[in-house]
Design a protein around this motif. Sequence first.
Motif, mmCIF file in Angstrom:
data_model
loop_
_atom_site.group_PDB
_atom_site.id
_atom_site.type_symbol
_atom_site.label_atom_id
_atom_site.label_comp_id
_atom_site.label_asym_id
_atom_site.label_seq_id
_atom_site.Cartn_x
_atom_site.Cartn_y
_atom_site.Cartn_z
ATOM 1 N N ALA A 120 0.757 -1.102 0.026
ATOM 2 C CA ALA A 120 -0.267 0.080 0.054
ATOM 3 C C ALA A 120 1.051 1.087 0.096
ATOM 4 N N LYS A 121 0.235 2.410 -0.382
ATOM 5 C CA LYS A 121 1.239 3.527 -0.538
ATOM 6 C C LYS A 121 1.237 4.319 0.829
ATOM 7 N N ALA A 133 -3.572 0.974 3.444
ATOM 8 C CA ALA A 133 -3.352 -0.302 3.906
ATOM 9 C C ALA A 133 -4.571 -0.677 4.932
ATOM 10 N N LEU A 134 -5.149 0.155 5.491
ATOM 11 C CA LEU A 134 -6.160 0.021 6.295
ATOM 12 C C LEU A 134 -7.550 -0.553 5.246
ATOM 13 N N GLU A 135 -7.417 0.229 4.238
ATOM 14 C CA GLU A 135 -8.552 -0.188 3.145
ATOM 15 C C GLU A 135 -8.404 -1.725 2.924
ATOM 16 N N SER A 158 -9.475 6.429 20.734
ATOM 17 C CA SER A 158 -10.919 5.503 20.898
ATOM 18 C C SER A 158 -12.069 6.420 20.768
ATOM 19 N N THR A 159 -11.949 7.743 21.002
ATOM 20 C CA THR A 159 -13.205 8.647 21.050
ATOM 21 C C THR A 159 -13.275 9.347 19.781
ATOM 22 N N GLY A 160 -12.361 9.005 18.768
ATOM 23 C CA GLY A 160 -12.351 9.689 17.604
ATOM 24 C C GLY A 160 -13.446 9.248 16.547
ATOM 25 N N PRO A 161 -13.306 9.927 15.407
ATOM 26 C CA PRO A 161 -14.505 9.315 14.349
ATOM 27 C C PRO A 161 -13.987 8.163 13.754
ATOM 28 N N GLU A 162 -14.908 7.148 13.326
ATOM 29 C CA GLU A 162 -14.414 5.829 12.530
ATOM 30 C C GLU A 162 -14.131 5.969 11.276
ATOM 31 N N MET A 163 -13.320 5.290 10.633
ATOM 32 C CA MET A 163 -13.060 5.433 9.315
ATOM 33 C C MET A 163 -13.772 4.388 8.473
ATOM 34 N N ALA A 164 -14.483 4.576 7.600
ATOM 35 C CA ALA A 164 -15.293 3.581 6.890
ATOM 36 C C ALA A 164 -14.654 3.050 5.873
ATOM 37 N N THR A 165 -14.511 1.715 5.724
ATOM 38 C CA THR A 165 -13.505 1.196 4.887
ATOM 39 C C THR A 165 -14.318 -0.512 4.595
#
Length: 502
Positions: A30-31, A36-38, A89-96
């Motif tokens: 991944a770049k 990489a999380l995707e 842990s309180t931050g916004p989630e990443m949609a993947t």
Amino acid sequence: MQPAADGSQSSDHISRVLSNVDTLREVTSAKDADDALEVVAGKLDTMREDDHQPVLEERHGRQILDACLERGSFNLALSIYEAMCTSSSTGPEMATGGSLFLRWPRAGEESTAALVVGLCRLLRVADAMEALNGVQRQGMPKSDEVPFGHVVTCPVPPYAPLGVVQPQEGVKTVACASSRYEFELFSGTVVEVSSEVMPAAGNLLLMAMNTVRVFGKPVGAVHEVVVRTPAGSARTFRFGTELTDVPAQKGNRVTVVCAPSRPSGLAGLDHNPAGTRPGEPMAMSNHSTGVTTELLRAPPRGQTPGLPGWLLPTAIVLVGTDAASSLIDPKFPLLGAAGVAALLAAGVAGNQVLLPKLKQLPEGSLQLETVQQKLLGQHQELQAKIGSLLQGCEEDIRTLARLWQLRTKMASVGTSGKYDTRLERTEQACSNLEARLSSRVKLLDGFCRVAKMIEIEVEMDAEVPSAEVQGIVQQIEQLEDLERIQREMAYQVEAQEEVGNQ
């Protein structure tokens, strides 16, 4: 109990997915961290065994970091580590990955140590040192726009921490729990500076006075500094310094600790430090350099530098009194001198003993300041230890990278066996250094965590519960035990290196 078991099964499933060679190859290609999380989310979504939402743990992040380092993808490893450092842990989630929502796990001490050691093996010294800075911002966004602030020290003994100055603050009055005096903190940017060196070198009288310090510390230079607050108000400070160095340059942000400009007590009674004038500058703390400079009272304009204006008139009066009395009785000069000495002694006793006590604030009114300033003192000690640890880590990183480079050179020579003994000794030295570096990173993480706890309590600007204070004290005691163990390990490593060099 069922959710915990489900969570364990989900974690094991993630580990199995990440253990797949093809998956790791795709992830490490991944770049950046987001890409990489995707990839990870996509793999987990296609290989789901249940309907539970998978959660990446630190060991999964370490698994990916190790794979990146093994394949030499250090830029990707640094990007992932940066994402793990700023993950909350309180931050916004990443949609993947279709229906999955993933975020990178929080980086811990083990992830940091593994990354630093791995970068040393790849001879990436600068990157390894940069990774250490991630320890101080675990779970925090990478931004310097909202810092904790600058800790200002009291200008009178015992020189305890006085308060924290935020970037947006200009003028405020604070009370010192140690000295029980009030001080005014004037913070802003230096817009004008002018200095003048005192020509005491050619004045024999001034040189003699400075040698015996009859009139206190000698004034080496007089400075005039104009400071403008963030709100736009400006104030000119004229003061002397013992050395000729300029304490601040134009553009520096500084805090000038002054005696309060106006009384804040009842019936106009001020709580200024004894012997000071209202608004008199006493110390300057330079936020840019971190240096605090003691400020001396500057001589009046047009007066011989360092020579008090009352000296000559007082000397003439005393000499005249003694000369006139000696015409009447030769014993009178001695009586006159004794009377003057008694009068001066009484004045000194009143100014140095009674007046300072009257100016002090009641102890009962400083309970909040006592706790907060004690916490700030502990914060300063932790910051000093953090700086020392960082320096030790950087030395270990340089040495470890050099040993790995030497190991690679020896291995590249061939299989003649000429360097087998030295290669074995070098590998043992690398192992010892890696263990010491890992322990230092662990200790660094602990110090940074307790420093954040103190910052939270101080920034709440409220009375700190005794349980919280006791918890912080216990954390510091545990870290001190760990620090002692780390020192013993350092001594063992040094002893082994000395034996190996013989």
